[in-house]
Design a protein around this motif. Structure first.
Motif, PDB file in Angstrom:
ATOM      1  N   PHE A 408       0.829  -1.209   0.000  1.00 14.42           N
ATOM      2  CA  PHE A 408       0.000   0.000   0.000  1.00 14.42           C
ATOM      3  C   PHE A 408       0.867   1.265   0.000  1.00 14.42           C
ATOM      4  CE2 PHE A 408      -3.688  -2.450   2.068  1.00 14.42           C
ATOM      5  CZ  PHE A 408      -4.316  -2.617   0.839  1.00 14.42           C
ATOM      6  N   GLU A 409       2.001   1.226   0.708  1.00 13.91           N
ATOM      7  CA  GLU A 409       2.887   2.394   0.755  1.00 13.91           C
ATOM      8  C   GLU A 409       3.403   2.733  -0.635  1.00 13.91           C
ATOM      9  OE1 GLU A 409       4.955   5.522   2.653  1.00 13.91           O
ATOM     10  OE2 GLU A 409       3.469   4.134   3.493  1.00 13.91           O
ATOM     11  N   ARG A 410       3.797   1.720  -1.389  1.00  9.66           N
ATOM     12  CA  ARG A 410       4.380   1.961  -2.710  1.00  9.66           C
ATOM     13  C   ARG A 410       3.336   2.453  -3.710  1.00  9.66           C
ATOM     14  NH1 ARG A 410       9.486  -1.972  -3.766  1.00  9.66           N
ATOM     15  NH2 ARG A 410      10.118  -2.242  -1.585  1.00  9.66           N
ATOM     16  N   VAL A 411       2.179   1.799  -3.758  1.00  7.91           N
ATOM     17  CA  VAL A 411       1.180   2.199  -4.755  1.00  7.91           C
ATOM     18  C   VAL A 411       0.537   3.544  -4.386  1.00  7.91           C
ATOM     19  CG1 VAL A 411       0.741  -0.193  -5.436  1.00  7.91           C
ATOM     20  CG2 VAL A 411      -0.667   0.856  -3.640  1.00  7.91           C
ATOM     21  N   SER A 412       0.381   3.825  -3.088  1.00  6.36           N
ATOM     22  CA  SER A 412      -0.201   5.110  -2.679  1.00  6.36           C
ATOM     23  C   SER A 412       0.708   6.258  -3.070  1.00  6.36           C
ATOM     24  CB  SER A 412      -0.451   5.125  -1.170  1.00  6.36           C
ATOM     25  OG  SER A 412      -1.390   4.140  -0.797  1.00  6.36           O
ATOM     26  N   ASN A 413       2.020   6.092  -2.891  1.00  2.08           N
ATOM     27  CA  ASN A 413       2.952   7.143  -3.280  1.00  2.08           C
ATOM     28  C   ASN A 413       2.874   7.432  -4.769  1.00  2.08           C
ATOM     29  OD1 ASN A 413       3.874   7.491  -0.675  1.00  2.08           O
ATOM     30  ND2 ASN A 413       5.620   6.099  -0.911  1.00  2.08           N
ATOM     31  N   ILE A 414       2.678   6.390  -5.577  1.00  2.00           N
ATOM     32  CA  ILE A 414       2.565   6.586  -7.026  1.00  2.00           C
ATOM     33  C   ILE A 414       1.272   7.324  -7.366  1.00  2.00           C
ATOM     34  CG2 ILE A 414       2.304   5.390  -9.236  1.00  2.00           C
ATOM     35  CD1 ILE A 414       4.144   3.196  -8.099  1.00  2.00           C
ATOM     36  N   ILE A 415       0.180   6.960  -6.712  1.00  7.17           N
ATOM     37  CA  ILE A 415      -1.094   7.659  -6.942  1.00  7.17           C
ATOM     38  C   ILE A 415      -0.950   9.142  -6.609  1.00  7.17           C
ATOM     39  CG2 ILE A 415      -3.471   7.878  -6.115  1.00  7.17           C
ATOM     40  CD1 ILE A 415      -3.427   4.809  -5.709  1.00  7.17           C
ATOM     41  N   PHE A 416      -0.352   9.453  -5.450  1.00 11.94           N
ATOM     42  CA  PHE A 416      -0.179  10.856  -5.056  1.00 11.94           C
ATOM     43  C   PHE A 416       0.772  11.582  -6.000  1.00 11.94           C
ATOM     44  CE2 PHE A 416      -1.180   9.692  -0.392  1.00 11.94           C
ATOM     45  CZ  PHE A 416      -2.544   9.797  -0.660  1.00 11.94           C
ATOM     46  N   ALA A 417       1.807  10.891  -6.484  1.00  9.46           N
ATOM     47  CA  ALA A 417       2.762  11.520  -7.395  1.00  9.46           C
ATOM     48  C   ALA A 417       2.097  11.961  -8.684  1.00  9.46           C
ATOM     49  CB  ALA A 417       3.911  10.557  -7.696  1.00  9.46           C
ATOM     50  N   HIS A 418       0.974  11.332  -9.024  1.00 10.11           N
ATOM     51  CA  HIS A 418       0.231  11.691 -10.243  1.00 10.11           C
ATOM     52  C   HIS A 418      -1.068  12.419  -9.901  1.00 10.11           C
ATOM     53  CE1 HIS A 418       3.017   8.609 -11.718  1.00 10.11           C
ATOM     54  NE2 HIS A 418       2.866   9.162 -12.917  1.00 10.11           N
ATOM     55  N   ASP A 419      -1.081  13.094  -8.722  1.00  5.21           N
ATOM     56  CA  ASP A 419      -2.210  13.948  -8.291  1.00  5.21           C
ATOM     57  C   ASP A 419      -3.532  13.210  -8.257  1.00  5.21           C
ATOM     58  OD1 ASP A 419      -0.612  16.106  -7.841  1.00  5.21           O
ATOM     59  OD2 ASP A 419      -0.928  17.007  -9.809  1.00  5.21           O
ATOM     60  N   GLY A 420      -3.477  11.933  -7.881  1.00  2.35           N
ATOM     61  CA  GLY A 420      -4.717  11.184  -7.711  1.00  2.35           C
ATOM     62  C   GLY A 420      -5.257  11.312  -6.297  1.00  2.35           C
ATOM     63  N   THR A 421      -6.512  10.930  -6.139  1.00  2.00           N
ATOM     64  CA  THR A 421      -7.171  10.919  -4.834  1.00  2.00           C
ATOM     65  C   THR A 421      -7.317   9.487  -4.384  1.00  2.00           C
ATOM     66  OG1 THR A 421      -8.419  12.936  -5.297  1.00  2.00           O
ATOM     67  CG2 THR A 421      -9.271  11.500  -3.568  1.00  2.00           C
ATOM     68  N   LEU A 422      -6.781   9.170  -3.219  1.00  2.00           N
ATOM     69  CA  LEU A 422      -6.903   7.830  -2.672  1.00  2.00           C
ATOM     70  C   LEU A 422      -8.260   7.723  -1.996  1.00  2.00           C
ATOM     71  CD1 LEU A 422      -5.611   5.095  -2.133  1.00  2.00           C
ATOM     72  CD2 LEU A 422      -4.591   6.065  -0.060  1.00  2.00           C
ATOM     73  N   ASP A 423      -9.191   7.057  -2.644  1.00  2.00           N
ATOM     74  CA  ASP A 423     -10.556   6.973  -2.107  1.00  2.00           C
ATOM     75  C   ASP A 423     -10.609   6.069  -0.893  1.00  2.00           C
ATOM     76  OD1 ASP A 423     -13.324   5.658  -1.931  1.00  2.00           O
ATOM     77  OD2 ASP A 423     -13.706   7.354  -3.256  1.00  2.00           O
ATOM     78  N   LYS A 424     -10.121   4.846  -1.037  1.00  2.00           N
ATOM     79  CA  LYS A 424     -10.169   3.922   0.105  1.00  2.00           C
ATOM     80  C   LYS A 424      -9.357   2.669  -0.191  1.00  2.00           C
ATOM     81  CE  LYS A 424     -14.687   3.467  -0.169  1.00  2.00           C
ATOM     82  NZ  LYS A 424     -15.090   4.068  -1.476  1.00  2.00           N
ATOM     83  N   TYR A 425      -9.066   1.935   0.883  1.00  2.00           N
ATOM     84  CA  TYR A 425      -8.552   0.572   0.789  1.00  2.00           C
ATOM     85  C   TYR A 425      -9.714  -0.367   1.060  1.00  2.00           C
ATOM     86  CZ  TYR A 425      -3.997   2.839   1.424  1.00  2.00           C
ATOM     87  OH  TYR A 425      -2.890   3.645   1.303  1.00  2.00           O
ATOM     88  N   ILE A 426      -9.869  -1.370   0.204  1.00  2.00           N
ATOM     89  CA  ILE A 426     -10.942  -2.354   0.368  1.00  2.00           C
ATOM     90  C   ILE A 426     -10.282  -3.720   0.453  1.00  2.00           C
ATOM     91  CG2 ILE A 426     -13.160  -3.192  -0.508  1.00  2.00           C
ATOM     92  CD1 ILE A 426     -13.167  -0.725  -2.372  1.00  2.00           C
ATOM     93  N   GLY A 427      -9.973  -4.139   1.688  1.00  2.00           N
ATOM     94  CA  GLY A 427      -9.236  -5.398   1.823  1.00  2.00           C
ATOM     95  C   GLY A 427      -7.872  -5.261   1.192  1.00  2.00           C
ATOM     96  N   ASP A 428      -7.638  -6.049   0.123  1.00  2.00           N
ATOM     97  CA  ASP A 428      -6.370  -5.982  -0.586  1.00  2.00           C
ATOM     98  C   ASP A 428      -6.443  -5.043  -1.788  1.00  2.00           C
ATOM     99  OD1 ASP A 428      -8.209  -7.866  -1.770  1.00  2.00           O
ATOM    100  OD2 ASP A 428      -6.581  -8.421  -3.129  1.00  2.00           O
ATOM    101  N   ALA A 429      -7.591  -4.398  -2.003  1.00  2.00           N
ATOM    102  CA  ALA A 429      -7.782  -3.545  -3.176  1.00  2.00           C
ATOM    103  C   ALA A 429      -7.568  -2.081  -2.815  1.00  2.00           C
ATOM    104  CB  ALA A 429      -9.174  -3.738  -3.751  1.00  2.00           C
ATOM    105  N   VAL A 430      -7.166  -1.315  -3.831  1.00  2.00           N
ATOM    106  CA  VAL A 430      -7.006   0.139  -3.712  1.00  2.00           C
ATOM    107  C   VAL A 430      -7.937   0.792  -4.714  1.00  2.00           C
ATOM    108  CG1 VAL A 430      -5.430   2.087  -3.959  1.00  2.00           C
ATOM    109  CG2 VAL A 430      -4.610  -0.057  -2.993  1.00  2.00           C
ATOM    110  N   MET A 431      -8.717   1.785  -4.254  1.00  2.00           N
ATOM    111  CA  MET A 431      -9.572   2.568  -5.141  1.00  2.00           C
ATOM    112  C   MET A 431      -9.053   3.996  -5.172  1.00  2.00           C
ATOM    113  SD  MET A 431     -13.663   3.333  -4.830  1.00  2.00           S
ATOM    114  CE  MET A 431     -14.468   4.550  -5.875  1.00  2.00           C
TER     115      MET A 431
END
Length: 559
Positions: A408-431
């Motif tokens: 989650f740390e690695r993929v969240s940093n990539i989402i933020f680096a591209h100005d995305g909004t992290l909606d939620k974690y759903i179990g093992d999924a990222v939205m």
């Protein structure tokens, strides 16, 4: 025996004085020894009489309508006058001068005299700034520029200990208030202390603090909200009165000119413009001062009396101005601390779902998040670990938690680096979202770039796990672009920002259809990025919950 006299306390160039006879009558009628043409003065207002065989003069009030004051104290029956006593009748003040009590001048010093510090910047003497009053006019004084040194004489020059005690109480108030305000941690407590101390000092029926609400549109006078109010027990007001209405003309003068205002009789004061609120509330004496910082106006402080006219003096106003400055500094400090805490809370909340770049712009006010529901064109991404259920059965709980946290740390940093909004974690999924709550013209491009880099990051993560003798993971990603409903939802205790609609469901279904290492794009997303990617069109799919079949695209690489 040289005669005593009254000298009018005036800031004009002409000095008026009257020699006192054995009996000197004072009033509005011309038959008086001293005629004062003032609507606040009764026909036969007061008398000054010399005691037989002595040099003592006694001031007596003749049951006047607005009272007679000596050194700011109401004369109940009679008072013996001493040199430099200030007698106030209506709108005018007079100094009693007794040649018998005038002390000889002090001897000249043998050395250079001590220097007297200049007044603070921005001050001028009362004689320079206060306009000369005509007799008969109820007075309003703009005294923000009054020289406080002119109001408070040096102790060795004050012959009357009553004046010294009165001045001591005023200065004690300023000191005590400064100490108490410094200890206040919130605005409500601070304003309560402010009004409480002022009520201890002055004869006040009502006091109110109005603060400027920067969020309200319009002129400053329209932006004031009542922040604190205090009413004296037994004041002649309605039992259910919950608001003190300050005349708008006074508010405008205080706010726009940043001046303090003193009125000796609000009912007759031309500056009030015969305001209905003054008549209905029965305001007689009042003082209104601005609460100022160096660069902005915080609000106003207003006190009044519903019983006595001519109750407050210019010295009272000068002290109230000084008190308001202390209060303004304290209010500004508390508001600044509140803004810092609110900004920290906002930043903490936003940083959980937005990139640091967007968080900085929102906190700075460059971007605004819309409250409530809204229809938006949003690009939605779901990323899910393949075979997660069986993976949890094979790994120890501690290893599973460490794996998920690192992923989650690695993929969240990539989402933020591209100005995305992290909606939620759903179990093992990222939205994740692009276009909500804030959007750009490149939302689809940013989402696809993020998905591509996430798969590269998973490959690197797997290489590290292999070297450490740990099991690899596979991630499938689905992306769709569509009109959705976006807004804050949840209970009264917990709210979160999210989106609903067909685009959300489509992205989730494409994620389920994606194999480990794949990024599957909806046709709408591919259409927006087709010139920037290399992708293969897939076979038509019928997805669960979708009425129409979909022909998605499989991302191979970015061009």
């Amino acid at each position: 025996m040289r005669p005593c006299k009254l000298v009018r306390v005036s800031t004009g160039n002409v000095e008026q004085e009257i020699l006192l006879a054995d009996i000197t009558t004072i009033g509005r009628q011309p038959t008086n020894t001293l005629q004062i043409v003032d609507r606040l003065v009764s026909k036969e207002h007061a008398v000054i009489q010399r005691r037989q065989g002595t040099s003592t003069y006694v001031l007596s009030d003749l049951d006047s309508r607005n009272g007679t004051y000596c050194n700011d104290r109401l004369v109940e029956s009679a008072v013996a006058l001493r040199h430099s006593d200030i007698v106030r009748i209506g709108s005018t003040s007079w100094r009693f001068v007794s040649p018998e009590e005038i002390p000889p001048p002090p001897p000249l010093p043998s050395a250079h005299p001590p220097s007297i510090p200049p007044p603070p910047p921005g001050y001028a003497s009362a004689a320079q700034e206060t306009p000369n009053e005509e007799m008969g006019a109820a007075s309003i004084h703009a005294t923000m520029r009054v020289d406080l040194a002119a109001d408070f004489m040096r102790a060795d020059l004050v012959m009357d200990d009553r004046i010294l005690r009165a001045d001591y109480e005023k200065l004690r108030l300023a000191y005590t208030l400064s100490r108490d305000l410094h200890a206040a941690l919130d605005v409500d407590t601070l304003l309560d202390i402010l009004l409480k101390r002022i009520f201890e000092w002055l004869q006040i029926d009502r006091g109110v603090v109005l603060l400027v609400d920067d969020k309200k549109p319009g002129e400053p006078a329209d932006n004031l909200v009542q922040a604190a109010m205090r009413i004296r027990a037994g004041a002649p007001i309605a039992a259910d009165e919950k608001e003190v209405k300050v005349p708008r003309s006074i508010i405008n003068q205080v706010l726009l000119k940043r001046e303090a205002v003193l009125s000796t009789d609000a009912r007759l004061d031309a500056r009030f413009g015969n305001a209905q609120s003054v008549v209905l509330q029965g305001i007689k004496s009042s003082m209104t001062v601005p609460l100022l910082t160096q660069d902005r106006t915080l609000g106003i402080l207003h006190v009044d009396s519903l019983i006595s006219s001519g109750l407050y003096t210019e010295k009272d106003l000068a002290v109230l101005v000084a008190v308001s400055r202390q209060a303004s500094i304290s209010i500004d400090n508390v508001l600044l601390q509140r803004r810092v805490l609110e900004e920290a809370a906002l930043r903490s909340s936003l940083s959980r779902m937005l990139s640091p770049n967007l968080v900085d712009r929102i906190v700075a006010g460059d971007l605004a998040i819309e409250k409530g529901g809204a229809t938006k064109r949003v690009t939605v991404m779901f990323a899910d670990i393949r075979g997660f259920t069986s993976l949890t059965e094979r790994l120890a709980p501690a290893d599973m938690v460490a794996l998920m946290n690192e992923y989650f740390e690695r993929v969240s940093n990539i989402i933020f680096a591209h100005d995305g909004t992290l909606d939620k974690y759903i179990g093992d999924a990222v939205m994740a979202l692009w276009g909500a709550p804030l959007g750009t013209d490149d939302d689809e491009v940013l989402a696809v770039k993020a998905a591509y880099e996430m798969q590269l990051a998973v490959r690197e993560f797997n290489r590290e796990r292999t070297l450490a003798g740990q099991e690899q993971i596979g991630v499938g990603i689905g992306i769709a672009t569509a009109q959705v409903i976006a807004g804050y939802v949840g209970s009264s205790r917990t709210m979160s920002y999210t989106v609903f609609g067909r685009g959300v469901n489509l992205a989730a279904r494409l994620c389920s259809a994606a194999k480990a290492g794949e990024v599957v794009l909806a046709p709408s997303t591919h259409e927006a990025v087709q010139n920037l990617v290399v992708a293969d069109e897939m076979e038509e799919m019928r997805l669960k919950g979708m009425a129409d079949p979909v022909r998605p695209w499989r991302l191979r690489r970015m061009k």
